[in-house]
Design a protein around this motif. Sequence first.
Motif, PDB file in Angstrom:
ATOM      1  N   ALA A  38       0.017  67.645 -59.342  1.00 47.98           N
ATOM      2  CA  ALA A  38      -0.612  66.322 -59.231  1.00 47.98           C
ATOM      3  C   ALA A  38       0.415  65.254 -59.587  1.00 47.98           C
ATOM      4  N   ILE A  39       0.568  64.265 -58.714  1.00 46.59           N
ATOM      5  CA  ILE A  39       1.570  63.215 -58.913  1.00 46.59           C
ATOM      6  C   ILE A  39       0.930  61.870 -59.233  1.00 46.59           C
ATOM      7  N   ASP A  40      -0.006  61.413 -58.381  1.00 44.82           N
ATOM      8  CA  ASP A  40      -0.528  60.055 -58.518  1.00 44.82           C
ATOM      9  C   ASP A  40      -1.791  59.905 -57.674  1.00 44.82           C
ATOM     10  N   ILE A  41      -2.481  58.801 -57.874  1.00 42.31           N
ATOM     11  CA  ILE A  41      -3.590  58.404 -57.014  1.00 42.31           C
ATOM     12  C   ILE A  41      -3.170  57.111 -56.336  1.00 42.31           C
ATOM     13  N   VAL A  42      -3.260  57.089 -55.016  1.00 40.76           N
ATOM     14  CA  VAL A  42      -2.857  55.910 -54.246  1.00 40.76           C
ATOM     15  C   VAL A  42      -3.949  55.567 -53.230  1.00 40.76           C
ATOM     16  N   ASN A  43      -3.871  54.370 -52.686  1.00 39.95           N
ATOM     17  CA  ASN A  43      -4.773  53.967 -51.607  1.00 39.95           C
ATOM     18  C   ASN A  43      -4.063  54.154 -50.276  1.00 39.95           C
ATOM     19  N   SER A  44      -4.761  54.771 -49.331  1.00 38.52           N
ATOM     20  CA  SER A  44      -4.207  54.959 -47.987  1.00 38.52           C
ATOM     21  C   SER A  44      -4.283  53.643 -47.224  1.00 38.52           C
ATOM     22  N   PRO A  45      -3.595  53.560 -46.082  1.00 37.27           N
ATOM     23  CA  PRO A  45      -3.719  52.346 -45.263  1.00 37.27           C
ATOM     24  C   PRO A  45      -5.168  52.069 -44.855  1.00 37.27           C
ATOM     25  N   ALA A  46      -5.992  53.125 -44.787  1.00 32.54           N
ATOM     26  CA  ALA A  46      -7.408  52.962 -44.429  1.00 32.54           C
ATOM     27  C   ALA A  46      -8.267  52.652 -45.661  1.00 32.54           C
ATOM     28  N   LYS A  47      -7.609  52.350 -46.791  1.00 30.84           N
ATOM     29  CA  LYS A  47      -8.286  51.992 -48.043  1.00 30.84           C
ATOM     30  C   LYS A  47      -9.067  53.136 -48.678  1.00 30.84           C
ATOM     31  N   GLN A  48      -8.657  54.378 -48.421  1.00 26.51           N
ATOM     32  CA  GLN A  48      -9.253  55.555 -49.061  1.00 26.51           C
ATOM     33  C   GLN A  48      -8.376  55.946 -50.245  1.00 26.51           C
ATOM     34  N   GLU A  49      -9.018  56.296 -51.369  1.00 26.78           N
ATOM     35  CA  GLU A  49      -8.250  56.773 -52.511  1.00 26.78           C
ATOM     36  C   GLU A  49      -7.790  58.196 -52.238  1.00 26.78           C
ATOM     37  N   CYS A  50      -6.509  58.444 -52.497  1.00 24.78           N
ATOM     38  CA  CYS A  50      -5.917  59.748 -52.211  1.00 24.78           C
ATOM     39  C   CYS A  50      -5.158  60.264 -53.427  1.00 24.78           C
ATOM     40  N   LEU A  51      -5.252  61.571 -53.634  1.00 25.02           N
ATOM     41  CA  LEU A  51      -4.449  62.258 -54.632  1.00 25.02           C
ATOM     42  C   LEU A  51      -3.142  62.654 -53.964  1.00 25.02           C
ATOM     43  N   VAL A  52      -2.031  62.265 -54.581  1.00 28.33           N
ATOM     44  CA  VAL A  52      -0.724  62.690 -54.090  1.00 28.33           C
ATOM     45  C   VAL A  52      -0.398  63.989 -54.807  1.00 28.33           C
ATOM     46  N   ILE A  53      -0.153  65.036 -54.028  1.00 31.00           N
ATOM     47  CA  ILE A  53       0.144  66.348 -54.596  1.00 31.00           C
ATOM     48  C   ILE A  53       1.467  66.828 -54.013  1.00 31.00           C
ATOM     49  N   ASP A  54       2.319  67.361 -54.875  1.00 32.61           N
ATOM     50  CA  ASP A  54       3.642  67.823 -54.466  1.00 32.61           C
ATOM     51  C   ASP A  54       3.611  69.335 -54.335  1.00 32.61           C
ATOM     52  N   SER A  55       3.609  69.811 -53.102  1.00 30.87           N
ATOM     53  CA  SER A  55       3.707  71.255 -52.849  1.00 30.87           C
ATOM     54  C   SER A  55       5.038  71.459 -52.145  1.00 30.87           C
ATOM     55  N   ALA A  56       5.062  72.001 -50.954  1.00 32.42           N
ATOM     56  CA  ALA A  56       6.321  72.119 -50.210  1.00 32.42           C
ATOM     57  C   ALA A  56       6.821  70.715 -49.840  1.00 32.42           C
ATOM     58  N   SER A  57       5.870  69.810 -49.624  1.00 28.92           N
ATOM     59  CA  SER A  57       6.163  68.398 -49.404  1.00 28.92           C
ATOM     60  C   SER A  57       5.038  67.607 -50.045  1.00 28.92           C
TER      61      SER A  57
END
Length: 84
Positions: A38-57
Amino acid sequence: MTQDAISCELHDFVEVACMYGYQLKLILKNNQIIEGKAIDIVNSPAKQECLVIDSASRQHIELTQLAKMQVLTPNAKFNEVVFE
């Protein structure tokens, strides 16, 4: 009616996972499984909250798509959260 956000209580668990950089196993509502840090929570361009997760990318997972979040990091503050 579509769900635009998760509850504050569930959001807090995601924030804690990011704050401590927990290794997670995410099960999405479509039964897809994603593992990573788990890296961060960000807003997508469509204004959806997203969890940024670091796996292979780095991947952005909409919080509303989460069905279950399992913490793989030993001695974590919590082990599993079910999103309803």
